[in-house]
Design an enzyme around this catalytic site. Structure first.
Site, PDB file in Angstrom:
ATOM      1  N   THR A  94     -22.345 -80.614  -6.904  1.00 20.40           N
ATOM      2  CA  THR A  94     -21.084 -80.599  -7.655  1.00 20.40           C
ATOM      3  C   THR A  94     -21.408 -81.025  -9.083  1.00 20.40           C
ATOM      4  O   THR A  94     -21.625 -82.199  -9.354  1.00 20.40           O
ATOM      5  CB  THR A  94     -20.060 -81.561  -7.023  1.00 20.40           C
ATOM      6  OG1 THR A  94     -19.923 -81.229  -5.639  1.00 20.40           O
ATOM      7  CG2 THR A  94     -18.703 -81.417  -7.709  1.00 20.40           C
ATOM      8  N   LYS A 170     -14.533 -75.889  -7.210  1.00 21.24           N
ATOM      9  CA  LYS A 170     -14.978 -77.084  -6.466  1.00 21.24           C
ATOM     10  C   LYS A 170     -14.411 -78.363  -7.082  1.00 21.24           C
ATOM     11  O   LYS A 170     -13.893 -79.241  -6.368  1.00 21.24           O
ATOM     12  CB  LYS A 170     -16.509 -77.123  -6.441  1.00 21.24           C
ATOM     13  CG  LYS A 170     -17.115 -78.408  -5.917  1.00 21.24           C
ATOM     14  CD  LYS A 170     -16.766 -78.695  -4.476  1.00 21.24           C
ATOM     15  CE  LYS A 170     -17.208 -80.091  -4.086  1.00 21.24           C
ATOM     16  NZ  LYS A 170     -16.654 -80.513  -2.799  1.00 21.24           N
ATOM     17  N   LYS A 239     -17.743 -89.580 -10.633  1.00 24.52           N
ATOM     18  CA  LYS A 239     -18.368 -88.492 -11.401  1.00 24.52           C
ATOM     19  C   LYS A 239     -17.495 -87.243 -11.374  1.00 24.52           C
ATOM     20  O   LYS A 239     -17.232 -86.617 -12.410  1.00 24.52           O
ATOM     21  CB  LYS A 239     -19.744 -88.173 -10.778  1.00 24.52           C
ATOM     22  CG  LYS A 239     -20.376 -86.890 -11.292  1.00 24.52           C
ATOM     23  CD  LYS A 239     -21.332 -86.254 -10.271  1.00 24.52           C
ATOM     24  CE  LYS A 239     -20.664 -85.793  -9.008  1.00 24.52           C
ATOM     25  NZ  LYS A 239     -21.353 -84.795  -8.219  1.00 24.52           N
TER      26      LYS A 239
HETATM   27  P1  NAP Z   1     -26.786 -88.381  -2.102  1.00 18.77           P
HETATM   28  O1  NAP Z   1     -26.862 -88.638  -0.657  1.00 18.77           O
HETATM   29  O2  NAP Z   1     -26.574 -89.517  -3.049  1.00 18.77           O
HETATM   30  O3  NAP Z   1     -28.143 -87.609  -2.521  1.00 18.77           O
HETATM   31  C1  NAP Z   1     -28.416 -87.372  -3.875  1.00 18.77           C
HETATM   32  C2  NAP Z   1     -29.699 -86.585  -3.982  1.00 18.77           C
HETATM   33  O4  NAP Z   1     -29.999 -86.407  -5.388  1.00 18.77           O
HETATM   34  C3  NAP Z   1     -30.928 -87.314  -3.394  1.00 18.77           C
HETATM   35  O5  NAP Z   1     -31.831 -86.339  -2.930  1.00 18.77           O
HETATM   36  C4  NAP Z   1     -31.489 -88.032  -4.618  1.00 18.77           C
HETATM   37  O6  NAP Z   1     -32.865 -88.333  -4.515  1.00 18.77           O
HETATM   38  C5  NAP Z   1     -31.281 -86.967  -5.666  1.00 18.77           C
HETATM   39  N1  NAP Z   1     -31.286 -87.483  -7.024  1.00 18.77           N
HETATM   40  C6  NAP Z   1     -30.369 -88.313  -7.577  1.00 18.77           C
HETATM   41  N2  NAP Z   1     -30.679 -88.535  -8.875  1.00 18.77           N
HETATM   42  C7  NAP Z   1     -31.822 -87.837  -9.121  1.00 18.77           C
HETATM   43  C8  NAP Z   1     -32.618 -87.664 -10.263  1.00 18.77           C
HETATM   44  N3  NAP Z   1     -32.312 -88.236 -11.438  1.00 18.77           N
HETATM   45  N4  NAP Z   1     -33.706 -86.856 -10.166  1.00 18.77           N
HETATM   46  C9  NAP Z   1     -34.009 -86.260  -8.989  1.00 18.77           C
HETATM   47  N5  NAP Z   1     -33.296 -86.386  -7.863  1.00 18.77           N
HETATM   48  C10 NAP Z   1     -32.202 -87.167  -7.938  1.00 18.77           C
HETATM   49  O7  NAP Z   1     -25.653 -87.321  -2.466  1.00 18.77           O
HETATM   50  P2  NAP Z   1     -24.975 -86.233  -1.509  1.00 18.77           P
HETATM   51  O8  NAP Z   1     -23.796 -86.833  -0.852  1.00 18.77           O
HETATM   52  O9  NAP Z   1     -26.036 -85.529  -0.728  1.00 18.77           O
HETATM   53  O10 NAP Z   1     -24.378 -85.237  -2.624  1.00 18.77           O
HETATM   54  C11 NAP Z   1     -25.210 -84.286  -3.279  1.00 18.77           C
HETATM   55  C12 NAP Z   1     -24.299 -83.382  -4.113  1.00 18.77           C
HETATM   56  O11 NAP Z   1     -23.362 -82.732  -3.249  1.00 18.77           O
HETATM   57  C13 NAP Z   1     -23.471 -84.130  -5.167  1.00 18.77           C
HETATM   58  O12 NAP Z   1     -23.344 -83.341  -6.320  1.00 18.77           O
HETATM   59  C14 NAP Z   1     -22.141 -84.307  -4.470  1.00 18.77           C
HETATM   60  O13 NAP Z   1     -21.083 -84.437  -5.416  1.00 18.77           O
HETATM   61  C15 NAP Z   1     -22.046 -83.014  -3.669  1.00 18.77           C
HETATM   62  N6  NAP Z   1     -21.202 -83.050  -2.470  1.00 18.77           N
HETATM   63  C16 NAP Z   1     -21.216 -84.141  -1.648  1.00 18.77           C
HETATM   64  C17 NAP Z   1     -20.402 -84.156  -0.523  1.00 18.77           C
HETATM   65  C18 NAP Z   1     -20.365 -85.353   0.401  1.00 18.77           C
HETATM   66  O14 NAP Z   1     -19.388 -85.489   1.158  1.00 18.77           O
HETATM   67  N7  NAP Z   1     -21.363 -86.190   0.408  1.00 18.77           N
HETATM   68  C19 NAP Z   1     -19.599 -83.051  -0.218  1.00 18.77           C
HETATM   69  C20 NAP Z   1     -19.643 -81.931  -1.048  1.00 18.77           C
HETATM   70  C21 NAP Z   1     -20.446 -81.949  -2.188  1.00 18.77           C
HETATM   71  P3  NAP Z   1     -33.328 -89.758  -3.868  1.00 18.77           P
HETATM   72  O15 NAP Z   1     -33.308 -89.535  -2.382  1.00 18.77           O
HETATM   73  O16 NAP Z   1     -34.692 -89.945  -4.401  1.00 18.77           O
HETATM   74  O17 NAP Z   1     -32.353 -90.800  -4.336  1.00 18.77           O
END
Ligand code: NAP
Length: 296
Positions: A94, A170, A239
């Site tokens: 997102t 989104k 965010k």
């Molecule tokens: P998350 O669990 O916090 O995972 C974030 C990912 O991004 C991890 O792989 C992290 O790596 C990586 N990352 C963060 N900062 C980084 C950087 N500066 N350089 C390289 N890698 C980096 O988040 P998530 O829930 O999977 O969400 C991922 C995306 O999907 C977001 O944009 C979120 O808004 C979207 N989304 C989430 C949901 C939900 O319900 N969770 C639903 C729909 C969409 P590390 O493992 O090394 O920290």
């Protein structure tokens, strides 16, 4: 297909696992290594660098935010420098409309293909291949990567040829979810202070006019005050409200409720709520009512 997945957080891990289950040849990269090893144990090839995940038909990014996506895409070792011209970059994070436009231009200038495909659905849906995919990009490119969407989701909506349209859809959706969380929090604070059982109240809502999944999912979390572990962490919710306000600013569309939500998230984070699910903003309404300290 040969697919690289970059970003194995709450969402990316389930997505990568389902691509493997669907029979694709999956290579995974993550900034911190243990998540790579976990997917390797499920049959993925482990990549040591971003470049190592870019040699296939598709590279899918599922990263936290704009900065993370920019970090892996641009620069000497990034996706653009490391991909061949036939590789399609699918961006499922997102991210902002502006970042999506920047990605579209940069891949275009490099003669590469780019599709935005953000998703609706929490980590449980990602793990169960039940995501809803909102895709946008050139029709032939979107069509070519349909097997990827089929493997990770229950339905794909193709909205436009301009990738950033998918990101706008989104972001607007997350604005609506945030609005529901805030409203449910306020309504539950009201009835609970008046002596009504929150679970019974939720049953009444979801059995009558409010039977949509968003009320069931978030109503349950709010009624149970179950904000940890975070499926979608509060900083990510903050965010997204910031991104929807940026898109609205650009298009000159006032969103007064989004402005209110931004302050709710700021308060939650200021009071130590970084680790909580974004539905924890509902606890602020209970605190305002004097029925909870919402101890973050
Ligand atoms: P998350 O669990 O916090 O995972 C974030 C990912 O991004 C991890 O792989 C992290 O790596 C990586 N990352 C963060 N900062 C980084 C950087 N500066 N350089 C390289 N890698 C980096 O988040 P998530 O829930 O999977 O969400 C991922 C995306 O999907 C977001 O944009 C979120 O808004 C979207 N989304 C989430 C949901 C939900 O319900 N969770 C639903 C729909 C969409 P590390 O493992 O090394 O920290």
């Amino acid at each position: 297909m040969r697919i690289g997945v970059i970003g194995l957080g709450n969402m990316g891990a389930g997505i990568a696992a389902n691509l493997i289950k669907a029979g694709h040849e999956v290579t995974v990269y993550n900034r911190s290594r243990p998540k790579v090893d976990a997917l390797a144990a499920q049959g993925a090839q482990a990549a040591d660098t971003v470049a190592d995940a870019c040699g296939g038909d598709v590279v899918l990014t599922m990263l936290a935010d704009d900065a993370a996506v920019a970090g892996v895409t641009f620069g000497d070792e990034g996706i653009i420098a490391s991909s061949v011209s036939d590789t399609v970059h699918i961006s499922s994070s997102t991210i902002s409309v502006a970042m999506s436009q920047r990605l579209t231009e940069a891949h275009g200038a490099a003669g590469q293909k780019f599709v935005a495909a953000p998703v609706f659905g929490r980590p449980e849906a990602a793990a169960a291949a039940k995501l809803f995919v909102v895709a946008a990009g050139p029709a032939a490119t979107v069509s070519a990567v349909t097997p990827v969407f089929d493997a990770i989701g229950q339905r794909t909506f193709v909205v436009a040829e301009d990738p950033s349209a998918a990101n706008l859809v989104k972001l607007s959706g997350n604005f609506l979810i945030g609005s529901v969380i805030e409203s449910l929090g306020e309504a539950m604070a009201l009835v609970a202070k008046g002596g009504v059982d929150r679970h019974q109240y939720l049953d009444i809502l979801t059995s009558t006019l409010f039977s949509a999944p968003v009320y069931k999912t978030y109503g349950g979390l709010i009624a149970n005050e179950q904000f940890e572990p975070a499926g979608f962490a509060a900083p990510l919710g903050h965010k997204d409200i910031g991104l929807v306000l940026s898109a609205a600013e650009e298009l000159r569309v006032p969103l007064p409720i989004a402005s209110l939500l931004r302050d709710r998230f700021l308060r939650l984070l200021a009071e130590g709520g970084e680790q909580l699910d974004w539905s924890a903003i509902s606890s602020l309404a209970a605190a305002d009512a004097g029925t909870s300290d919402h101890s973050a």
